[in-house]
Design an enzyme around this catalytic site. Sequence first.
Site, PDB file in Angstrom:
ATOM      1  N   ARG A 175       0.806  -1.221   0.000  1.00 23.33           N
ATOM      2  CA  ARG A 175       0.000   0.000   0.000  1.00 23.33           C
ATOM      3  C   ARG A 175       0.841   1.273   0.000  1.00 23.33           C
ATOM      4  NH1 ARG A 175      -3.860  -1.598   4.636  1.00 23.33           N
ATOM      5  NH2 ARG A 175      -2.633  -3.503   4.718  1.00 23.33           N
ATOM      6  N   GLU A 212       1.301  -6.249  12.742  1.00 21.97           N
ATOM      7  CA  GLU A 212       0.092  -6.392  13.559  1.00 21.97           C
ATOM      8  C   GLU A 212      -0.540  -7.767  13.403  1.00 21.97           C
ATOM      9  OE1 GLU A 212      -3.300  -3.929  12.766  1.00 21.97           O
ATOM     10  OE2 GLU A 212      -4.087  -4.183  14.784  1.00 21.97           O
TER      11      GLU A 212
HETATM   12  O1  LIG Z   1       3.131  -1.417  11.734  1.00 25.72           O
HETATM   13  P1  LIG Z   1       2.956  -2.836  11.335  1.00 25.72           P
HETATM   14  O2  LIG Z   1       2.403  -3.702  12.430  1.00 25.72           O
HETATM   15  O3  LIG Z   1       4.210  -3.391  10.763  1.00 25.72           O
HETATM   16  O4  LIG Z   1       1.834  -2.901  10.202  1.00 25.72           O
HETATM   17  C1  LIG Z   1       1.739  -1.973   9.176  1.00 25.72           C
HETATM   18  C2  LIG Z   1       1.863  -2.632   7.838  1.00 25.72           C
HETATM   19  O5  LIG Z   1       0.806  -3.570   7.653  1.00 25.72           O
HETATM   20  C3  LIG Z   1       0.188  -3.326   6.399  1.00 25.72           C
HETATM   21  O6  LIG Z   1       0.821  -4.000   5.375  1.00 25.72           O
HETATM   22  P2  LIG Z   1       0.523  -5.499   4.958  1.00 25.72           P
HETATM   23  O7  LIG Z   1       1.694  -6.320   5.350  1.00 25.72           O
HETATM   24  O8  LIG Z   1      -0.799  -5.900   5.456  1.00 25.72           O
HETATM   25  O9  LIG Z   1       0.616  -5.498   3.405  1.00 25.72           O
HETATM   26  P3  LIG Z   1      -0.053  -4.726   2.212  1.00 25.72           P
HETATM   27  O10 LIG Z   1       0.398  -3.305   2.280  1.00 25.72           O
HETATM   28  O11 LIG Z   1       0.557  -5.478   1.084  1.00 25.72           O
HETATM   29  O12 LIG Z   1      -1.542  -4.863   2.292  1.00 25.72           O
HETATM   30  C4  LIG Z   1       0.377  -1.849   6.191  1.00 25.72           C
HETATM   31  O13 LIG Z   1       0.280  -1.497   4.817  1.00 25.72           O
HETATM   32  C5  LIG Z   1       1.740  -1.612   6.752  1.00 25.72           C
HETATM   33  O14 LIG Z   1       2.750  -1.814   5.782  1.00 25.72           O
HETATM   34  N1  LIG Z   2      -5.693  -2.561  11.279  1.00 22.24           N
HETATM   35  C1  LIG Z   2      -5.098  -2.419  10.090  1.00 22.24           C
HETATM   36  N2  LIG Z   2      -5.806  -1.980   9.029  1.00 22.24           N
HETATM   37  C2  LIG Z   2      -5.210  -1.838   7.824  1.00 22.24           C
HETATM   38  N3  LIG Z   2      -3.916  -2.103   7.603  1.00 22.24           N
HETATM   39  C3  LIG Z   2      -3.190  -2.529   8.640  1.00 22.24           C
HETATM   40  N4  LIG Z   2      -1.890  -2.859   8.739  1.00 22.24           N
HETATM   41  C4  LIG Z   2      -1.648  -3.249   9.999  1.00 22.24           C
HETATM   42  N5  LIG Z   2      -2.754  -3.155  10.749  1.00 22.24           N
HETATM   43  C5  LIG Z   2      -3.732  -2.711   9.914  1.00 22.24           C
END
Ligand SMILES: O=P(O)(O)OC[C@H]1O[C@H](OP(=O)(O)OP(=O)(O)O)[C@H](O)[C@@H]1O
Ligand SMILES: Nc1ncnc2[nH]cnc12
Length: 540
Positions: A175, A212
């Site tokens: 993202r 997370e």
């Molecule tokens: O602070 P954190 O606990 O590390 O979480 C945050 C990350 O989680 C989500 O990515 P995700 O891995 O879900 O991948 P995406 O962006 O490909 O959907 C979001 O886009 C952040 O990169």
């Molecule tokens: N709660 C949440 N919603 C969307 N993206 C996330 N990445 C980590 N935690 C998330």
Amino acid sequence: MPDSANSKPVLNTHAEGEHPPHSLPGSTAPATQGADKASTASHPHDSKPDPTTGGEKGILHPSDGKAPGATREELLSGKNSSQDAERGLPTASATSASQQPSSEKPQLPALVKTLRSNLRQYPDFPQPGILFEDILPLFASPKLFETLLTALELLITSHLGKDPRIDVVVGLESRGFLFGPALALRLGAGFVPVRKPGKLPGTVKSVGFQKEYGGDSFEMQADAVKSGQRVLIADDIIATGGSAAAAGDLVRQLGGELVGYVFMMELEFLKGRDKLDVEVFTLFSGQEEGLDSKAKDSESKETEQEREQKRVKMSGNKAEEVEFPMGMIKEPADDWDNWRNSWGNWLVFFLLSLLALICSILSLWPQPIGNLVRRSTDGLTTDWPFWIVVGAMHQVRLAPYTPHNGSRKSMLMLSQVGGGVLMASSKVIQDQFEARKGGWAIIGHENLGLFGLILPLHAMILGLTTLVQTNLLPPRTSKLSQTSSVLIWLCVAASVASLLAIPLTSKRQLSMDGDGWWQWVDLVSLLMIYALVVATDSFN
Ligand SMILES: O=P(O)(O)OC[C@H]1O[C@H](OP(=O)(O)OP(=O)(O)O)[C@H](O)[C@@H]1O
Ligand SMILES: Nc1ncnc2[nH]cnc12
């Protein structure tokens, strides 16, 4: 950690003419709230437009004048240019927001309010207990996207100064890729991606982390950032901060000077920014208000406290850093997770796993050893070699998707055949396993554990031993049928193929998107399952 490291962006509540001079981080007064606080506190949820229904119409058709966002020129000049857009005139200019005369500057709080009202939340996605913040509506509308970029640019320049001198914006997969390149253009910087493993060619640096909802790892091309370049890391959300901290590590490993982080949203209760040692800029802080009314009605009857409790649980080894609501008892499971994920205890799990492996291997051998001692295959239970070989096939195939701690892996060994069938037939399950993979490297591929190597090797030896014994040792009271022999040979061949697949795929992610060798291993395993069913049938 510098004093300013944990300071949050100061909310710009000044009127246009009163906009304070741009200041450097050191001179920024620490604030205790995100940029959206003033707007979200008073934001009425039930007035939130649903971008998928009527409200979104305006977004998709800017000419109807109902879009919740604004074109770049509207943002920068305060005038409505939707008629220009209708006439095909450009609605975005190449002028940076920070280069606008101060009397024409858009106000950050107003932009944040517009943006915030277009976010959506989904409870229990991608796992139970996670309240998922959906930022995608902001990209579905050109006006909202423009608004977002302007808001981010203002946020950054109000902290780092009119000329923030950013050389590279580093965006995190996936993202962070949505707005990272566009933001980089606005800042006059280059864009460099941080990607999930196995996606980048050439020499890469990688680092593993927890987020997370599970473990993951990140990679950057080794020459993507030059020594001394000023880098800003951009991502949509900071939750536990695991992703951001890992990306920061990578940037520094490459010699970059990490100047700051910019996020659209911060899940404050997870205290992710505490893991970051440079400035953190965020537009919204999320989830203090819980679910929006629509999600509440349709998705869940849980109380906010129950939800909070679940979120805390889902944050895995970050539990210690989570603030527990009054009266809530910290669960022992959180301590267990912390303990289990720590480096010191990895060894214990490894040794236990090894023991379990040795026991399970030994338990399979009495039959062939007995055959040898008795010089006879009498009493041979002809179906077990199939289960062993097929099970091993699935073990090696499951290895990249499984969490890398011994206890869960040992449990997986027990359910490997059933799990294998599910894995082979369900993309959803594959994705869920993939999301949980973490990483200790034992045989060169961070996703392959020791079992992945030993089990097929063992399966191959065991299968061959069985074949040799059933063909050489008299009497052959339970001689294998020709079909069964062929199937065993096939299983042995498949095990060899699995073993070959390990070095062949060791440098790349075992892709699930259609271009990886693993697809073939999956296919062969699935065929072996069918072979097993046929073979077992032929014994009865
Ligand atoms: O602070 P954190 O606990 O590390 O979480 C945050 C990350 O989680 C989500 O990515 P995700 O891995 O879900 O991948 P995406 O962006 O490909 O959907 C979001 O886009 C952040 O990169
Ligand atoms: N709660 C949440 N919603 C969307 N993206 C996330 N990445 C980590 N935690 C998330």
